[in-house]
Design an enzyme around this catalytic site. Structure first.
Site, PDB file in Angstrom:
ATOM      1  N   PRO A   1       5.571 -31.127 -14.375  1.00  0.00           N
ATOM      2  CG  PRO A   1       5.806 -31.402 -12.057  1.00  0.00           C
ATOM      3  CD  PRO A   1       5.198 -32.145 -13.320  1.00  0.00           C
ATOM      4  CD  GLU A   2       8.136 -28.173 -19.661  1.00  0.00           C
ATOM      5  OE1 GLU A   2       9.168 -27.883 -20.258  1.00  0.00           O
ATOM      6  OE2 GLU A   2       6.901 -28.148 -20.018  1.00  0.00           O
TER       7      GLU A   2
ATOM      8  CE  LYS B   1      10.013 -33.489 -18.886  1.00  0.00           C
ATOM      9  NZ  LYS B   1       8.815 -33.519 -19.564  1.00  0.00           N
TER      10      LYS B   1
ATOM     11  CG  HIS C   1      -4.854 -35.780  -3.082  1.00  0.00           C
ATOM     12  ND1 HIS C   1      -5.745 -36.429  -3.524  1.00  0.00           N
ATOM     13  CD2 HIS C   1      -5.123 -34.236  -3.544  1.00  0.00           C
ATOM     14  CE1 HIS C   1      -6.837 -35.775  -3.673  1.00  0.00           C
ATOM     15  NE2 HIS C   1      -6.408 -34.549  -3.925  1.00  0.00           N
TER      16      HIS C   1
ATOM     17  NE  ARG D   1      -4.348 -34.000 -12.633  1.00  0.00           N
ATOM     18  CZ  ARG D   1      -3.911 -33.213 -13.351  1.00  0.00           C
ATOM     19  NH1 ARG D   1      -3.086 -33.335 -14.264  1.00  0.00           N
ATOM     20  NH2 ARG D   1      -4.735 -31.897 -13.348  1.00  0.00           N
TER      21      ARG D   1
ATOM     22  NE  ARG E   1      16.152 -39.768 -32.521  1.00  0.00           N
ATOM     23  CZ  ARG E   1      16.464 -39.835 -31.420  1.00  0.00           C
ATOM     24  NH1 ARG E   1      15.480 -39.962 -30.456  1.00  0.00           N
ATOM     25  NH2 ARG E   1      17.651 -40.095 -30.755  1.00  0.00           N
TER      26      ARG E   1
ATOM     27  NE  ARG F   1       2.451 -33.697 -24.738  1.00  0.00           N
ATOM     28  CZ  ARG F   1       3.778 -33.842 -24.590  1.00  0.00           C
ATOM     29  NH1 ARG F   1       4.296 -33.574 -23.345  1.00  0.00           N
ATOM     30  NH2 ARG F   1       4.342 -34.863 -25.254  1.00  0.00           N
TER      31      ARG F   1
END
Length: 289
Positions: free
Chosen positions: A2-3, A61, A96, A116, A162, A272
């Site tokens: 999820p973002e 998040k 779960h 998970r 960066r 990814r």
């Protein structure tokens, strides 16, 4: 994973259904769900039982609710498959189910479900004097582009320093939070930038264009309830988002670009994938040797 839009949808649900309720009982059903809690499940439960939860906040998040009349907050991260669900107390347990939090009114429960077990809940000391009681454990997480206090000038300067590729920078949560693989690809497509473009080449106007694209795609995703590719991402009521129907490039390998018709390409990226249009998003020119 999820973002920001998906997590924000969950935050809104927590603020509506959980905030201002007092915890009556806590059941930890899997130790990994509280692995960030120093004292384990018993310590986690003791920090919550008898206390009222404050309004729900989010940074990137991460989600948290202040524990009223204490210097601590309940912090949550959904990981790859975590769900925070609000359920009637008499409803059957989910397959779960990892943590169950009951409230004194007896009507609803907050349940943490995680197939998970990469996500989890924990209680952390809050930053002193912070009205939002931000947990110290996430003090390194940058503000996200939907935050009113997000500073574009500071972001631009940090971005150029960066010295990496543009998408890598967007995924760096200490630089800008909440952006993940899906919305990075979508934003880069919208502003016609290649994922490997050097951050040092970004001008202020181009940075502003990038931030605007990130905000736009996330805003539209929020309106659609987030992006759901399977049953793992849902809001607190168990409902899926439907922004995946509006994705322009992510997951559309070999399909025509919605802007120019060129087949969308996929490239491996940091374990990814990156999806992009080879015509609209030209790769950066290599320096002459």
């Amino acid at each position: 994973m999820p973002e920001l839009p998906e997590v924000e949808v969950v935050r809104r649900g927590l603020d509506r259904w959980v905030s201002a309720r007092t915890v009556a009982a806590v059941d930890v059903l899997h130790p990994r769900a509280v692995r960030r809690q120093v004292g384990g499940g018993e310590d986690f439960a003791a920090a919550l039982v008898g206390h009222r939860l404050g309004p729900a906040y989010r940074r990137g998040k991460y989600l948290w609710l202040p524990i009223e009349e204490t210097d601590f907050s309940l912090l949550g991260h959904l990981g790859m498959s975590g769900q925070l669900l609000v359920r009637p107390a008499d409803s059957p347990d989910e397959t779960h189910l990892r943590i169950r939090i009951s409230f004194t009114d007896g009507g609803m429960q907050l349940r943490f479900v995680d197939q998970r077990t990469f996500g989890g809940l924990s209680v952390h000391e809050a930053r002193p004097g912070d009205p939002e009681a931000t947990p110290l454990a996430i003090s390194h997480i940058a503000r996200d582009p939907l935050d009113p206090d997000f500073d574009e000038d500071v972001f631009h300067i940090a971005l150029r320093r960066r010295r990496t590729g543009l998408k890598r920078a967007l995924l760096d949560q200490s630089l800008i939070s909440g952006v993940g693989n899906i919305y990075a690809d979508e934003a880069l497509w919208r502003c016609r930038m290649h994922f490997d473009r050097p951050t040092g080449s970004m001008t202020r106007p181009r940075t502003a264009e990038l931030v605007a694209a990130v905000r736009a795609v996330m805003g539209q995703a929020l309106e659609a309830g987030g992006t759901s590719f399977d049953s793992l991402y849902v809001n607190v009521n168990g409902e899926s988002g439907y922004f995946d129907r509006s994705l322009d490039v992510y997951g559309r390998e070999d399909e025509p670009c919605r802007r120019c018709g060129t087949p969308v390409r996929r490239r491996p990226f940091m374990n990814r994938s990156s999806y992009y249009c080879p015509r609209c998003q030209r790769p950066p020119r290599l320096p002459r040797g």
